[in-house]
Motif scaffolding. Structure first.
Motif, PDB file in Angstrom:
ATOM      1  N   ASP A  38      34.751  16.852 -13.216  1.00  0.00           N
ATOM      2  CA  ASP A  38      33.607  17.255 -12.593  1.00  0.00           C
ATOM      3  C   ASP A  38      34.010  18.396 -11.632  1.00  0.00           C
ATOM      4  O   ASP A  38      33.035  19.295 -11.594  1.00  0.00           O
ATOM      5  CB  ASP A  38      32.827  16.039 -11.929  1.00  0.00           C
ATOM      6  N   ASP A  39      34.992  18.336 -10.911  1.00  0.00           N
ATOM      7  CA  ASP A  39      35.284  19.334 -10.064  1.00  0.00           C
ATOM      8  C   ASP A  39      35.807  20.592 -10.858  1.00  0.00           C
ATOM      9  O   ASP A  39      35.014  21.909 -10.590  1.00  0.00           O
ATOM     10  CB  ASP A  39      36.583  19.199  -9.197  1.00  0.00           C
ATOM     11  N   LEU A  40      36.170  20.535 -11.928  1.00  0.00           N
ATOM     12  CA  LEU A  40      36.443  21.758 -12.903  1.00  0.00           C
ATOM     13  C   LEU A  40      35.199  22.391 -13.360  1.00  0.00           C
ATOM     14  O   LEU A  40      35.120  23.491 -13.416  1.00  0.00           O
ATOM     15  CB  LEU A  40      37.253  21.218 -14.154  1.00  0.00           C
ATOM     16  N   VAL A  41      34.392  21.565 -14.073  1.00  0.00           N
ATOM     17  CA  VAL A  41      33.005  21.766 -14.711  1.00  0.00           C
ATOM     18  C   VAL A  41      32.295  22.718 -13.575  1.00  0.00           C
ATOM     19  O   VAL A  41      31.476  23.520 -13.888  1.00  0.00           O
ATOM     20  CB  VAL A  41      32.391  20.710 -15.275  1.00  0.00           C
ATOM     21  N   ALA A  42      32.477  22.039 -12.317  1.00  0.00           N
ATOM     22  CA  ALA A  42      31.762  22.749 -11.154  1.00  0.00           C
ATOM     23  C   ALA A  42      31.807  24.265 -11.025  1.00  0.00           C
ATOM     24  O   ALA A  42      31.186  24.987 -10.213  1.00  0.00           O
ATOM     25  CB  ALA A  42      31.531  22.077 -10.084  1.00  0.00           C
ATOM     26  N   LEU A  43      33.060  24.749 -11.202  1.00  0.00           N
ATOM     27  CA  LEU A  43      33.807  25.785 -11.180  1.00  0.00           C
ATOM     28  C   LEU A  43      33.007  26.922 -12.115  1.00  0.00           C
ATOM     29  O   LEU A  43      33.362  28.273 -12.078  1.00  0.00           O
ATOM     30  CB  LEU A  43      35.244  26.147 -11.227  1.00  0.00           C
ATOM     31  N   PHE A  44      32.148  26.667 -13.180  1.00  0.00           N
ATOM     32  CA  PHE A  44      31.446  27.263 -14.164  1.00  0.00           C
ATOM     33  C   PHE A  44      30.066  27.722 -13.830  1.00  0.00           C
ATOM     34  O   PHE A  44      29.508  26.457 -13.233  1.00  0.00           O
ATOM     35  CB  PHE A  44      31.699  26.646 -15.643  1.00  0.00           C
ATOM     36  N   THR A  45      29.563  28.671 -14.160  1.00  0.00           N
ATOM     37  CA  THR A  45      28.266  28.745 -14.108  1.00  0.00           C
ATOM     38  C   THR A  45      27.580  27.923 -15.052  1.00  0.00           C
ATOM     39  O   THR A  45      28.286  27.313 -16.142  1.00  0.00           O
ATOM     40  CB  THR A  45      27.662  30.355 -14.545  1.00  0.00           C
ATOM     41  N   ALA A  46      26.249  27.779 -15.090  1.00  0.00           N
ATOM     42  CA  ALA A  46      25.289  26.597 -15.981  1.00  0.00           C
ATOM     43  C   ALA A  46      25.633  27.253 -17.504  1.00  0.00           C
ATOM     44  O   ALA A  46      25.662  26.278 -18.278  1.00  0.00           O
ATOM     45  CB  ALA A  46      24.028  26.852 -15.600  1.00  0.00           C
ATOM     46  N   ASP A  47      25.953  28.543 -17.696  1.00  0.00           N
ATOM     47  CA  ASP A  47      25.907  28.913 -19.104  1.00  0.00           C
ATOM     48  C   ASP A  47      27.351  29.463 -19.372  1.00  0.00           C
ATOM     49  O   ASP A  47      27.769  30.116 -20.221  1.00  0.00           O
ATOM     50  CB  ASP A  47      25.026  30.098 -19.520  1.00  0.00           C
ATOM     51  N   GLY A  48      28.353  28.918 -18.546  1.00  0.00           N
ATOM     52  CA  GLY A  48      29.895  29.293 -18.675  1.00  0.00           C
ATOM     53  C   GLY A  48      30.370  28.970 -20.037  1.00  0.00           C
ATOM     54  O   GLY A  48      29.972  27.919 -20.429  1.00  0.00           O
ATOM     55  N   VAL A  49      31.482  29.593 -20.392  1.00  0.00           N
ATOM     56  CA  VAL A  49      32.234  29.627 -21.626  1.00  0.00           C
ATOM     57  C   VAL A  49      33.515  29.166 -21.253  1.00  0.00           C
ATOM     58  O   VAL A  49      34.223  30.120 -20.451  1.00  0.00           O
ATOM     59  CB  VAL A  49      31.683  30.845 -22.636  1.00  0.00           C
ATOM     60  N   SER A  50      34.066  28.541 -22.135  1.00  0.00           N
ATOM     61  CA  SER A  50      35.650  28.303 -22.024  1.00  0.00           C
ATOM     62  C   SER A  50      36.094  28.503 -23.434  1.00  0.00           C
ATOM     63  O   SER A  50      35.697  28.068 -24.358  1.00  0.00           O
ATOM     64  CB  SER A  50      36.045  26.847 -21.692  1.00  0.00           C
ATOM     65  N   ALA A  51      37.179  29.488 -23.573  1.00  0.00           N
ATOM     66  CA  ALA A  51      37.585  29.772 -25.044  1.00  0.00           C
ATOM     67  C   ALA A  51      39.121  29.584 -24.829  1.00  0.00           C
ATOM     68  O   ALA A  51      39.941  30.275 -24.325  1.00  0.00           O
ATOM     69  CB  ALA A  51      37.361  31.263 -25.503  1.00  0.00           C
ATOM     70  N   LEU A  52      39.348  28.379 -25.610  1.00  0.00           N
ATOM     71  CA  LEU A  52      40.995  27.872 -25.652  1.00  0.00           C
ATOM     72  C   LEU A  52      41.267  28.309 -26.902  1.00  0.00           C
ATOM     73  O   LEU A  52      40.754  28.182 -28.023  1.00  0.00           O
ATOM     74  CB  LEU A  52      41.056  26.703 -25.157  1.00  0.00           C
ATOM     75  N   PRO A  53      42.712  28.631 -27.055  1.00  0.00           N
ATOM     76  CA  PRO A  53      43.551  29.014 -28.235  1.00  0.00           C
ATOM     77  C   PRO A  53      43.174  27.728 -29.229  1.00  0.00           C
ATOM     78  O   PRO A  53      43.338  26.733 -28.880  1.00  0.00           O
ATOM     79  CB  PRO A  53      44.839  29.102 -28.004  1.00  0.00           C
ATOM     80  N   GLY A  54      43.005  27.917 -30.614  1.00  0.00           N
ATOM     81  CA  GLY A  54      42.892  27.087 -31.668  1.00  0.00           C
ATOM     82  C   GLY A  54      41.467  26.163 -31.618  1.00  0.00           C
ATOM     83  O   GLY A  54      41.345  25.265 -32.217  1.00  0.00           O
ATOM     84  N   MET A  55      40.605  26.471 -30.696  1.00  0.00           N
ATOM     85  CA  MET A  55      39.601  26.072 -30.292  1.00  0.00           C
ATOM     86  C   MET A  55      38.106  26.772 -30.403  1.00  0.00           C
ATOM     87  O   MET A  55      38.365  27.905 -29.931  1.00  0.00           O
ATOM     88  CB  MET A  55      39.392  24.862 -29.567  1.00  0.00           C
TER      89      MET A  55
END
Length: 140
Positions: A38-55
């Motif tokens: 939850d702390d991690l997600v709160a560091l993103f904007t509401a429309d935030g994107v995470s792009a990880l290799p292979g995913m």
């Protein structure tokens, strides 16, 4: 009486913005290594994107929460982020950082991978949040 506390809505100098962006990057690493989704997600904007290799990239708090729940550490780990270069313009910033990922196994701590983060952050309500966080592995 003097205080080091400053209202989040105050304007930031470039140096303060750079420090705040670096704080967000550090907070991400600590939350990820501690499994605090939850702390991690709160560091993103509401429309935030995470792009990880292979995913496939994921967007938005619900998708981010699902992604990071699947990445909760099963053993001690540390994300060491270094060589961060921040470019800030108003309420938008980019950051480029090198990553060394350590995992502790039976033989002790070892480097598991090396990579690079490319970040886009937005300042919302006085806080810098990730609008996009992309990771690539060295040699990939």
């Amino acid at each position: 009486m003097t205080t080091n506390t400053r209202l989040e809505s105050d304007a930031q100098t470039h140096e303060e913005a750079v420090e705040s962006v670096r704080d967000a990057i550090g907070a991400y690493c600590h939350a990820l290594d501690d499994g605090r989704v939850d702390d991690l997600v709160a560091l993103f904007t509401a429309d935030g994107v995470s792009a990880l290799p292979g995913m496939e990239p994921v967007e938005g708090h619900d998708a981010l929460r699902q992604l990071y729940r699947g990445l909760t550490p099963q053993a001690p780990q540390r994300h060491l982020v270094v060589n961060t270069v921040v470019t800030e313009q108003g309420d938008r910033a980019t950051a480029l950082s090198d990553l060394v990922f350590l995992a502790r196994g039976e033989s002790g701590w070892a480097v598991s991978l090396v990579g690079r983060y490319e970040d886009v952050l937005r300042r919302e309500n006085g806080r810098w949040r990730f609008a996009r966080r992309s990771l690539s592995f060295a040699g990939a």
